[in-house]
Design a protein around this motif. Structure first.
Motif, PDB file in Angstrom:
ATOM      1  N   SER A 141      -0.312   7.531   0.457  1.00  0.00           N
ATOM      2  CA  SER A 141      -0.215   6.597  -0.662  1.00  0.00           C
ATOM      3  C   SER A 141      -1.571   6.271  -1.274  1.00  0.00           C
ATOM      4  O   SER A 141      -1.630   5.692  -2.352  1.00  0.00           O
ATOM      5  N   ASN A 142      -2.693   6.622  -0.611  1.00  0.00           N
ATOM      6  CA  ASN A 142      -4.026   6.296  -1.142  1.00  0.00           C
ATOM      7  C   ASN A 142      -4.627   7.446  -1.944  1.00  0.00           C
ATOM      8  O   ASN A 142      -5.811   7.414  -2.265  1.00  0.00           O
ATOM      9  N   GLU A 183     -10.943   2.864   2.561  1.00  0.00           N
ATOM     10  CA  GLU A 183     -11.554   1.644   3.119  1.00  0.00           C
ATOM     11  C   GLU A 183     -12.955   2.055   3.539  1.00  0.00           C
ATOM     12  O   GLU A 183     -13.134   3.075   4.223  1.00  0.00           O
ATOM     13  N   GLN A 242       0.828  -1.209   0.000  1.00  0.00           N
ATOM     14  CA  GLN A 242       0.000   0.000   0.000  1.00  0.00           C
ATOM     15  C   GLN A 242       0.862   1.258   0.000  1.00  0.00           C
ATOM     16  O   GLN A 242       0.501   2.268  -0.613  1.00  0.00           O
ATOM     17  N   SER A 283      -3.659  -3.441  -0.500  1.00  0.00           N
ATOM     18  CA  SER A 283      -4.068  -2.419   0.463  1.00  0.00           C
ATOM     19  C   SER A 283      -4.578  -3.085   1.725  1.00  0.00           C
ATOM     20  O   SER A 283      -5.168  -4.171   1.695  1.00  0.00           O
ATOM     21  N   TYR A 330      -8.556  -0.870  -2.808  1.00  0.00           N
ATOM     22  CA  TYR A 330      -9.443  -0.158  -1.892  1.00  0.00           C
ATOM     23  C   TYR A 330     -10.905  -0.499  -2.216  1.00  0.00           C
ATOM     24  O   TYR A 330     -11.242  -0.977  -3.306  1.00  0.00           O
TER      25      TYR A 330
END
Length: 1205
Positions: free
Chosen positions: A173-174, A268, A86, A124, A208
């Motif tokens: 990172s998302n 999430e 992730q 992830s 995700y």
């Protein structure tokens, strides 16, 4: 504001408790960074500080606020790997808890416990299950905070696939700018037509649950050099990969700009919407690899640039090869061949080397290659059933280290195929080798049968796809060698049904270059091709007798040292047995175009690597080291047992780096240029000081045989006319070449023209391939065989040049002396007579001011000159002579010199040119010639060097020029094309001479300005020579009568002579009587330096007053000087003398002094007015025959340095 206190429920900062009075300065200004982290975001912390650049630390997760993950029973390598994925890394090298590492304490609450990831390949942490109920062990202590240590390699740098997605430039990172991988490059997605469904697809591909927001981040747009790979992206609610409904375009989108790049945040969301995607879930949708593809990996990161590492194979996905009992050198060699290298230097398993752990499963076991020469792993057998020893450990992953040389750079053959520019070695742009150059294949008429033929030649079962890759086309200078390629289903070589054209195809462009992917398909269709299977299919393969050198199993035409390879019905080696020695090594170097061999040995005794070829020849024996080709030597194809069992006996050689054609080329000399090997290429002939070509008009097989025979081969193999080889600035020296069957030299029946042939173009230049054929047709040609046939710019008798370490060069100012006499080159014996006088004269002839030292070859490091002695007893009565053959010599060579080259005379000249040291009006020099006795005639006038116009220039004038330079006669004039610089003046036209003239100044004067009635294309050139019928006694400065401007020089000489003749004769007679009387009283002690090499009377030297050097000591008279020299100061004779005798250019007595040294301060110059030039004997008046002409010389340099002669 100061003393601000907020509870966290306020909507504005001013709603918080605060004061308006403050006691702060700007260094205490409060700052804040606002972020909008979403649930599921991760970041690492060290010592309670987080950073997106950390790749190890304590794990923080965002779940309605930041907190930690409890390291309990579930947390292990699987969860650690997912966390690293992730964060954008390839995996975790280790994991632990805060209390066991030194990352400091993270003072946050636990957010998640019981984190459990079903697969270590998840992308992830949102894909894993977790609990928000924290166990008591974690609530009471931060020592249970989960930690991780990731590999530093980014996941998107490890085998990116078409359609791969990454987020860049975000705070976590998302989130970030969306980038997609296409055509080998990361590019962006245009926001035009991008919607919520597309956003969800992007986030699902990254692991995700869903997107949080998109096009909301203010992130610097993609680099202006990045392409835009997508606009109006399309997705459905069920899609979880970009590549499901989108493709990679052939080029960047041009209807959008980077200001419209898509940005996104992923999150999430719910346990009911967790994804199960991994790094391979979406990898096969857009242009995935074909089965049988190979790549090497280090530390879990593969790269197409690696030549050593852990082996990965693609077989319905990437995996490893088990190193079991089958995996050995044969398999390792084949793997390296497929990757494009010449072979394997070593092989092992992952547990025994330091390439890191490759976290992939095994794909193949029991890989077994019947031949180590196979080209692809698809030719070998394997099993997909993996032994238990390999399934339980990556330490058995097969590894290899390849030689770094590319297979296509080692003996490429006509029709050889390679793939270039692809993501893997089994795909790319198809290139074929023809006419010594790699070129492409046009897609016109190219079909599936042709694609299969290409792949079969490379060792694969069949093609996978063709003309599907967007690869940069061949460079514009590459030729296109094929269009409408033809194949049958049984073909496995390009050359079976196709040939190499004479020139590039012009009906196709590089935008139509063929691309292809090859694959392993079935054990039923395995190929058995090797590197040699297709090597003899297309004509123009090497001819028997071709030679090349190899290092570390790689051959190159640029090598001048290495293991010797010989082509004799295939490539192989030569056995180094009792016959192989310096003679054979010299011949090999000659054939390769070098002047000779500096050393020879065998592979086992040198560090050239092992050459994995079989022996071809044994007992190679060359009768002469002067031979030009190995085809002139005897050999046996029966190989002794000592050589068949070991490559350590392969013959090796190290050649001098100088090319044979740069060392004394002669008119009619032949060389081959531009071919793949030294026995083939464009035919060039040396004429008029320049290499030129031969026109194909009238050129036939007899002519071809003559060319090859001159080069030492038995016969020609093929003739061609390839225009791409030619240098268009070269002249063409021959058309309608004529030969007879008995000719072995171009010059036997042909001559050098005065200018380039104009009736032919370089498109018709002759190219040829020569070969070894029969032992009954061997020739004994050497470099000298054809050297005297064409009297073009061949050296004239008396020509001198220096030699060092196998090379003669007119640019050398020191070396072994080579003399051209009686139509051949030879050496001078350094015996009793050879001394400083002779050394000085040699330097004068070569244009230097004098000799700083002299010796013999055995005492210096100039190498050995294998020429024979040509003259002995060279004796110069005057050290100021201008050419060596003004001196006496003998052609009878003493036995001491005939038996060894150690006595070859050597000399070291000052580097200063004579003409740069006080040139005088009327001084002559030759410029631009191959040797110092030829060139463009230049005369010094008005402080500048200028040329002489050929209008009215005759043989009498040519002889006068040569006499002034110390030669006997001219050889030729106006025969060289050496025009002067356009900035040079022209000082003379209608040159005037008589048969008795010895100087330009005799009948010519310097004009006030350059002549305008003539151009530099009419500049006079001349070649001078020596003749025994006329002995020239000219010396340095003998034509120097002072600068006279435009005054006629003859009048001055006449008037001067008429006015001073009688007084001068009386004065000189008295001096001579005194000198003779004094000499009779002397012992064997030498006279002081000045008297030995000075002519007693000099013609054409104007009167001048004596000059004295500044000194702290009083000057002495001439008598005092002699007395001191003989009695009171016996060491005077050992002092270094002035390099030139007094009487030369008294305008500045320092002009010819040694560097940093003035002439003796106690020396007075004698009178310099003279009527006639005669030797000055040491006693008596019986002429030079009775004179001890050397008794008055200074000591030899060898004596000065302690040598006893």
């Amino acid at each position: 504001m100061d003393d601000v206190e907020c509870t966290g429920t306020e909507s504005t900062l001013t709603s918080c408790i605060h004061t308006t009075n403050h006691d702060c300065y700007h260094g205490e200004d409060a700052g804040v960074r606002c972020t909008a982290a979403t649930n599921g975001a991760l970041i690492l912390s060290r010592y309670n500080i987080t950073s997106t650049s950390y790749y190890y630390g304590t794990v923080r997760v965002y779940y309605n606020g930041w907190g930690n993950i409890c390291d309990d029973y579930y947390y292990n390598s699987v969860e650690a790997n997912v966390i690293c994925h992730q964060l954008g890394y390839t995996g975790a090298s280790s994991y632990s808890r805060a209390g066991l590492v030194s990352y400091g304490t993270d003072y946050l609450f636990m957010k998640w416990d019981d984190v459990n990831c079903a697969s270590s390949s998840y992308l992830s942490i949102a894909q894993c299950s977790y609990s928000t109920s924290i166990d008591s062990g974690c609530t009471n202590s931060n020592s249970y905070d989960a930690t991780v240590y990731c590999y530093t390699t980014r996941i998107w740098n490890s085998n990116p696939f078409p359609g791969m997605i990454r987020l860049q430039g975000g705070a976590y990172s998302n989130e970030g700018r969306v980038e997609v991988y296409c055509n080998g490059q990361w590019g962006t997605i245009c926001s035009t037509g991008f919607g919520t469904t597309d956003a969800n697809t992007i986030c699902k591909q990254l692991g995700y649950d869903s997107y949080y927001r998109y096009n909301h981040l203010s992130i610097s747009s993609g680099s202006s050099s990045q392409p835009i790979w997508s606009t109006n992206m399309y997705s459905t609610s069920s899609d979880r990969c970009y590549g499901t409904r989108n493709t990679c375009p052939s080029s960047s989108v041009t209807t959008c700009s980077h200001s419209n790049d898509v940005t996104i945040s992923c999150r999430e969301y719910s346990s009911s919407s967790r994804q199960t995607v991994t790094s391979s879930t979406c990898s096969s949708l857009l242009g995935n690899s074909a089965n049988g593809a190979l790549i090497l990996s280090r530390s879990n990161t593969p790269s197409t640039s690696y030549y050593y590492g852990t082996v990965r194979v693609y077989y319905n996905g990437w995996g490893n090869i088990c190193d079991d009992s089958y995996y050995g050198s044969a398999e390792a060699n084949v793997i390296c061949h497929q990757l494009g290298y010449t072979g394997a230097s070593s092989y092992s398993r992952a547990g025994l080397v330091s390439y890191g752990t490759d976290y992939l499963s095994m794909k193949w076991d029991d890989v077994n290659c019947v031949s180590s020469s196979y080209l692809s792993i698809a030719q070998c057998s394997y099993s997909t059933s993996i032994d238990s020893g390999c399934t339980n450990s990556n330490s058995y992953d097969a590894t290899v280290s390849c030689y770094i040389n590319r297979i296509w750079n080692s003996n490429p053959f006509p029709g050889m195929i390679r793939l270039q520019g692809g993501a893997y070695s089994n795909e790319g742009r198809v290139e074929v080798y023809c006419n010594g150059q790699w070129g492409t294949i046009c897609s016109t008429g190219f079909g599936t049968t042709d694609a299969n033929t290409i792949c079969k030649q490379l060792g694969y079962d069949r093609y996978y796809r063709y003309n599907h890759l967007s690869i940069s086309s061949g460079i514009s200078t590459q030729p296109i060698w094929s269009t409408n390629m033809y194949s049958t289903s049984s073909d496995r070589c390009y050359g079976t049904s196709n040939a190499c054209p004479s020139s590039s195809v012009t009906t196709c462009s590089h935008s139509n270059d063929v691309t292809i992917s090859c694959r392993e398909y079935s054990f039923l269709s395995r190929q058995t091709v090797t590197s040699s299977t297709c090597s003899n299919v297309v004509l123009s393969n090497p001819a028997n007798g071709a030679i090349i050198l190899s290092r570390y199993n790689v051959s190159s035409t640029s090598y001048y040292y290495g293991t010797v390879r010989i082509y004799y019905n295939g490539w192989g080696n030569i056995c180094d047995d009792s016959y192989y020695g310096s003679a054979e090594a010299n011949v090999i170097c000659h054939q390769l175009g070098y002047t000779g061999a500096s050393s020879n040995s065998r592979a086992g005794l040198v560090s050239y690597g092992t050459d994995y070829l079989s022996m071809k020849w044994d007992d190679v024996n060359c009768a002469s080291s002067g031979y030009l080709s190995i085809a002139q030597c005897s050999y046996s194809t029966y190989i002794d047992s000592g050589c068949t069992n070991s490559n350590s006996y392969d013959a090796t050689v190290s050649c001098y780096t100088t090319r044979i054609w740069n060392s004394n080329p002669f008119p009619g000399m032949i060389r081959l240029q531009g071919g793949a090997y030294s026995n083939e290429g464009r035919v060039e002939v040396y004429c008029n000081g320049q290499w030129g070509t031969i026109c194909s008009t009238g050129f036939g097989t007899t002519d071809a045989n003559t060319i090859c025979k001159q080069l030492g081969y038995d016969a020609y193999d093929s003739i061609s006319y390839i225009s791409s080889y030619s240098n268009y600035s070269q002249p063409i020296w021959s058309v309608n070449m004529y030969s007879t069957s008995s000719d072995v030299c171009f010059g036997r029946s042909n001559s050098c023209p005065s200018s380039s042939v104009s009736s032919c173009t370089h498109y018709n230049d002759v190219s040829i391939t020569c070969r070894e054929r029969y032992s009954s047709t061997r020739y004994t040609s050497s470099a000298a065989t054809c050297a005297g046939l064409i009297a073009s710019s061949s050296p004239s008798t008396g020509t001198i040049i220096f030699y060092r370490n196998g090379v003669s060069s007119p640019s050398y100012y020191y070396g072994i002396v080579q003399l051209y006499y009686n139509s051949r080159w030879g050496n001078i014996c350094d015996d009793y007579y050879y001394g400083s006088a002779e050394a000085n004269v040699i330097c004068h002839q070569l244009g230097y001011t004098g000799a700083s030292s002299y010796s013999r070859a055995g005492n210096v490091y100039y190498g050995t000159d294998y020429n024979q002695m040509i003259v002995d007893d060279v004796s110069c009565v005057n050290r100021n002579y201008l050419t060596l053959l003004q001196c006496s010599f003998s052609t009878y060579i003493d036995s001491g010199c005939t038996n060894t080259n150690q006595y070859d005379a050597t000399v070291y000249c000052y580097s200063t040119r004579i003409w740069n040291s006080n040139p005088y009006s009327g001084m002559i020099r030759l410029q631009g010639g191959v040797y110092s006795n030829e060139g463009r005639v230049e005369v010094y006038c008005n402080g500048r060097w200028g040329t002489i116009c050929d209008d009215g220039f005759s043989s009498t004038d040519a002889r006068t020029v040569c006499k002034q330079l110390g030669y006997s006669y001219y050889s030729r004039y106006d025969h060289l094309s050496l025009p002067g610089s356009s900035s040079q003046p022209i000082w003379s036209t209608q040159f005037s001479s008589s048969s008795s003239s010895t100087c330009f100044n005799s009948r010519n004067s310097c004009p006030s300005s350059s002549i305008t009635s003539c151009s530099h294309s009419e500049d006079v050139t001349v070649s001078c020579l020596y003749s025994s019928s006329y002995t020239n006694t000219a010396t340095l400065g003998h034509c120097n009568i002072g600068d006279s401007g435009n005054t006629n020089i003859g009048g001055i000489v006449g008037g001067t002579v008429g006015g001073i003749t009688i007084p001068t004769i009386v004065c000189i007679t008295c001096c001579i009587i005194w000198f003779v009387a004094s000499n009779k009283k002397r012992s064997t002690a030498r006279l002081p330096p000045p008297t030995s090499s000075r002519p007693a009377i000099q013609l054409n030297t104007l009167s001048g007053s004596q000059r004295q050097f500044t000194s702290t000591q009083p000057q002495q008279s001439s008598q005092q000087q002699h007395s001191t020299s003989n009695s009171n100061n016996p060491s005077t004779s050992s002092q270094q003398p002035p390099p030139f005798a007094p009487g030369y250019n008294f305008g500045d007595p320092q002009v010819m002094a040694l560097p940093n040294q003035r002439p003796a301060t106690d020396y007075q110059y004698p009178p310099v007015i003279a009527l006639q030039q005669i030797p000055y004997p040491s006693s008596g008046f019986n002429g030079p025959a009775e004179a001890d002409l050397r008794s008055g010389e200074p000591p030899r340099y060898d004596e000065l340095f302690g040598k006893n002669n």
